[in-house]
Design a protein around this motif. Structure first.
Motif, PDB file in Angstrom:
ATOM      1  N   SER A 146      -0.289   7.573   5.870  1.00 23.79           N
ATOM      2  CA  SER A 146       0.162   6.290   5.309  1.00 23.79           C
ATOM      3  C   SER A 146      -0.323   5.131   6.165  1.00 23.79           C
ATOM      4  O   SER A 146      -0.715   4.076   5.657  1.00 23.79           O
ATOM      5  CB  SER A 146       1.683   6.267   5.198  1.00 23.79           C
ATOM      6  N   GLY A 147      -0.300   5.329   7.482  1.00 24.79           N
ATOM      7  CA  GLY A 147      -0.802   4.287   8.362  1.00 24.79           C
ATOM      8  C   GLY A 147      -2.268   3.988   8.122  1.00 24.79           C
ATOM      9  O   GLY A 147      -2.687   2.826   8.117  1.00 24.79           O
ATOM     10  N   TRP A 148      -3.058   5.045   7.890  1.00 27.02           N
ATOM     11  CA  TRP A 148      -4.476   4.830   7.613  1.00 27.02           C
ATOM     12  C   TRP A 148      -4.697   4.217   6.232  1.00 27.02           C
ATOM     13  O   TRP A 148      -5.649   3.450   6.028  1.00 27.02           O
ATOM     14  CB  TRP A 148      -5.246   6.153   7.742  1.00 27.02           C
ATOM     15  N   LEU A 149      -3.838   4.530   5.288  1.00 24.72           N
ATOM     16  CA  LEU A 149      -3.943   3.882   3.977  1.00 24.72           C
ATOM     17  C   LEU A 149      -3.771   2.372   4.114  1.00 24.72           C
ATOM     18  O   LEU A 149      -4.505   1.586   3.509  1.00 24.72           O
ATOM     19  CB  LEU A 149      -2.900   4.449   3.014  1.00 24.72           C
ATOM     20  N   VAL A 150      -2.783   1.966   4.909  1.00 25.57           N
ATOM     21  CA  VAL A 150      -2.568   0.534   5.137  1.00 25.57           C
ATOM     22  C   VAL A 150      -3.793  -0.082   5.811  1.00 25.57           C
ATOM     23  O   VAL A 150      -4.272  -1.150   5.408  1.00 25.57           O
ATOM     24  CB  VAL A 150      -1.307   0.305   5.991  1.00 25.57           C
ATOM     25  N   TRP A 167       3.960   0.173  -0.287  1.00 28.06           N
ATOM     26  CA  TRP A 167       4.713   1.419  -0.168  1.00 28.06           C
ATOM     27  C   TRP A 167       4.218   2.279   0.986  1.00 28.06           C
ATOM     28  O   TRP A 167       5.020   2.975   1.644  1.00 28.06           O
ATOM     29  CB  TRP A 167       4.661   2.190  -1.482  1.00 28.06           C
ATOM     30  N   ALA A 168       2.928   2.262   1.280  1.00 28.97           N
ATOM     31  CA  ALA A 168       2.417   3.031   2.418  1.00 28.97           C
ATOM     32  C   ALA A 168       2.986   2.484   3.724  1.00 28.97           C
ATOM     33  O   ALA A 168       3.350   3.256   4.629  1.00 28.97           O
ATOM     34  CB  ALA A 168       0.893   2.998   2.440  1.00 28.97           C
ATOM     35  N   PHE A 169       3.083   1.169   3.831  1.00 29.40           N
ATOM     36  CA  PHE A 169       3.640   0.562   5.040  1.00 29.40           C
ATOM     37  C   PHE A 169       5.098   0.962   5.223  1.00 29.40           C
ATOM     38  O   PHE A 169       5.520   1.319   6.335  1.00 29.40           O
ATOM     39  CB  PHE A 169       3.501  -0.959   4.974  1.00 29.40           C
ATOM     40  N   ARG A 170       5.861   0.941   4.149  1.00 27.47           N
ATOM     41  CA  ARG A 170       7.282   1.301   4.261  1.00 27.47           C
ATOM     42  C   ARG A 170       7.481   2.792   4.500  1.00 27.47           C
ATOM     43  O   ARG A 170       8.422   3.203   5.175  1.00 27.47           O
ATOM     44  CB  ARG A 170       8.023   0.847   3.005  1.00 27.47           C
ATOM     45  N   THR A 171       6.578   3.591   3.953  1.00 27.24           N
ATOM     46  CA  THR A 171       6.631   5.029   4.252  1.00 27.24           C
ATOM     47  C   THR A 171       6.384   5.269   5.727  1.00 27.24           C
ATOM     48  O   THR A 171       7.107   6.046   6.374  1.00 27.24           O
ATOM     49  CB  THR A 171       5.580   5.772   3.414  1.00 27.24           C
ATOM     50  N   MET A 172       5.384   4.605   6.274  1.00 25.65           N
ATOM     51  CA  MET A 172       5.060   4.766   7.693  1.00 25.65           C
ATOM     52  C   MET A 172       6.218   4.320   8.583  1.00 25.65           C
ATOM     53  O   MET A 172       6.648   5.061   9.488  1.00 25.65           O
ATOM     54  CB  MET A 172       3.803   3.967   8.028  1.00 25.65           C
ATOM     55  N   VAL A 173       6.743   3.135   8.333  1.00 25.74           N
ATOM     56  CA  VAL A 173       7.811   2.609   9.176  1.00 25.74           C
ATOM     57  C   VAL A 173       9.103   3.416   9.013  1.00 25.74           C
ATOM     58  O   VAL A 173       9.777   3.738   9.991  1.00 25.74           O
ATOM     59  CB  VAL A 173       8.064   1.128   8.854  1.00 25.74           C
TER      60      VAL A 173
END
Length: 561
Positions: free
Chosen positions: A495-499, A417-423
């Motif tokens: 979110s990017g850093w979470l990924v 979900w973090a990746f999709r939030t970022m993108v």
């Protein structure tokens, strides 16, 4: 890591991770705005240097004041972050401090002193140095902040992709063999480009939001319009650049951190011609059972896109979580060992290291007590055998501390979900900057089409376009949307850093040192107390910064516009 057999308080691991995450998250609230504002204030002063008008001088000084507030807060949190490596992660610092400390030392000696020196000239040198020297100081302040980010990101990238080092069993430390290989690794370059360009987005969004508020209040309208023109160009280029560098980063992750990519995609079973998931149902509150699930439910995907992203070919092979745990054959014919085999070989490396060190100590003590040269040669041969076993299995050394292979799977839901939030938010920023761009600049044909489209759906009144009405340039709904973009920009960045960090779990250093083998041997209560102290301190600092920023924004530039 002075002891091979670890007996660490489990609570210490959780609290140390929580404290470091807290500090990093707060620190990253300040850093990207510093990097982004540095570009915009530099452009504003460059225009002043060419035009020498009071308006552009006031504009440059206004954005520099906001930069200064944010810069000070970022320095304070960054210093605390570096100290935590020694207090909470002493095993980590001992094991790789010779390598990890080098870029941080360069950052402190070169970049930090550089930006600290020139930021003083930038703020206090308007009447003391020439216009050219002051302009250079402004750009060098921003360059210093960017170089500082470079060395910090080099250190982080090395944790993701450790290169340029070798392990010394006599000192129990990893030692650097190539500084250039560490500083210029492809992972470091990709991470730096993507992170810094993404920070420009935050700077651009912030400036447009401040200017949108001025337009709503009908204050400082000239500064608002001219600053938006600067920021939207920076933001649009940065948004496109973030997409390009993000793609390149994804390819690097696929090569050196395939488990992270599998977690980002909730990909359990890999293969050829893999689709890129747009949305799917991945329960955000639990770790899925990858052994029982072929793919997420309600999946909507882009055909072949994951293979293209990871391998630059439509039919490229992308391994899933099960493939990485059970072992698989790569496209070049080499076999990737299973997690069980890596754990077994890691244990062999640890045992060989323990035996090597014990025998080395015995040889040191008894070196003069050998009855014959044959006994000495036999001992040396055994020592060499232990060292050979260690070297043969050292690439899996960290796996020896893993008790269950399921611990090798990162939090799938968080990464997915973090990746999709970022993108998703990244695509939204491209759209936002694109709309603002065509409204503020007369782009042949494009501006006409967009204006007619917005007019047709009632978002702007094209009939008023010939009047000097600011609402025609940037309607109220877009002003409010610009203000709403500020928290979304930070959500995207975090979110990017979470990924990046959750995707690396359970490793502090990828495939080399798991988190539970990296912490200090302390009682968890000491870290728990400082966690809440830092929470109060950082929250107070953030509240103070927001308060000062809002006061400066309300105050506005020093000349009327």
């Amino acid at each position: 890591m002075t002891n091979l057999l670890l007996n660490i308080d489990a609570g210490m691991i959780d609290w140390s991770r929580a404290q470091f995450a807290l500090t990093a998250i707060y620190h990253w609230l300040f850093v990207p705005l510093t990097l982004g504002l540095a570009v915009i204030m530099g452009i504003a002063e460059t225009i002043y240097y060419k035009k020498r008008t009071d308006f552009w001088k006031a504009t440059a000084q206004f954005w520099q004041r906001l930069f200064g507030v944010n810069f000070a807060m970022g320095v304070a949190t960054g210093i605390i972050l570096e100290f935590e490596f020694g207090t909470n992660w002493s095993n980590y610092s001992w094991f790789v401090g010779d390598i990890f400390g080098a870029p941080l030392a360069v950052e402190g000696i070169v970049a930090f002193f550089m930006e600290s020196t020139f930021v003083a000239v930038m703020f206090f040198g308007w009447k003391k140095v020439s216009a050219g020297f002051h302009l250079a100081s402004t750009w060098l302040t921003g360059l210093g902040a960017t170089i500082s980010a470079w060395w910090i990101l080099v250190a982080n990238a090395w944790m993701q992709y450790p290169v340029g080092c070798t392990f010394n069993p006599d000192t129990m430390r990893n030692e650097m063999t190539s500084f250039a290989e560490v500083a210029l690794s492809p992972f470091a370059i990709d991470k730096f480009c993507h992170t810094v360009i993404s920070s420009w987005i935050i700077g651009a969004v912030f400036v447009i939001a401040v200017c949108a508020w001025y337009l709503l209040k009908k204050r400082h309208t000239q500064l608002a319009v001219q600053s938006i023109k600067i920021a939207v160009i920076v933001g649009f280029i940065a948004a496109l650049g973030a997409g390009a560098t993000g793609h390149k980063s994804g390819q690097t992750v696929a090569q050196v951190q395939p488990m992270k990519l599998a977690a980002m995609e909730a990909l359990y079973n890999g293969g050829h011609e893999m689709d890129l998931t747009m949305v799917a149902w991945v329960n955000p509150l639990e770790q899925p059972d990858y052994t029982k699930q072929a793919e997420p439910a309600m999946k909507l995907a882009i055909p072949y896109a994951l293979s293209m992203m990871a391998t630059n070919t439509l039919d490229g092979y992308v391994p899933g979580i099960n493939d990485l745990l059970n072992g698989y054959t790569k496209e070049d014919g080499t076999v990737e060992p299973s997690a069980d085999e890596k754990i077994a070989r890691g244990k062999q490396a640890i045992q060989a290291l323990a035996a090597y060190r014990q025998l080395s100590e015995e040889l040191r003590v008894k070196n003069e007590e050998f009855a014959t040269a044959e006994q000495k040669a036999k001992a040396d041969s055994l020592l060499a055998s232990h060292l050979a076993t260690l070297n043969d299995n050292y690439q899996y050394f960290g796996y020896g501390y893993v008790k269950d292979k399921k611990d090798l799977v990162p939090p799938v839901a968080v990464n997915f979900w973090a990746f999709r939030t970022m993108v998703g938010l990244g695509c939204l920023f491209i759209l936002f900057f694109g709309v603002v761009l065509v409204l503020f600049f007369d782009i042949p044909f494009v501006s006409l089409v967009i204006r007619r489209l917005l007019s047709a759906i009632g978002l702007i009144d094209e009939r008023q376009s010939d009047k000097a009405d600011l609402n025609t340039i940037m309607p109220k709904w877009l002003c409010w949307a610009a203000i709403a973009m500020v928290p979304l920009a930070y959500i995207c960045s975090e979110s990017g850093w979470l990924v990046a960090e959750f995707g690396r779990q359970p490793w502090t250093i990828q495939d080399m040192l798991p988190t539970w083998a990296a912490v200090s041997d302390l009682h968890s209560s000491s870290v728990m107390i400082t966690f809440f102290l830092f929470l109060i301190l950082f929250t107070t600092m953030l509240a103070v910064e927001v308060s000062i920023l809002l006061k400066q924004i309300k105050k506005g530039p020093k000349v009327k516009s």
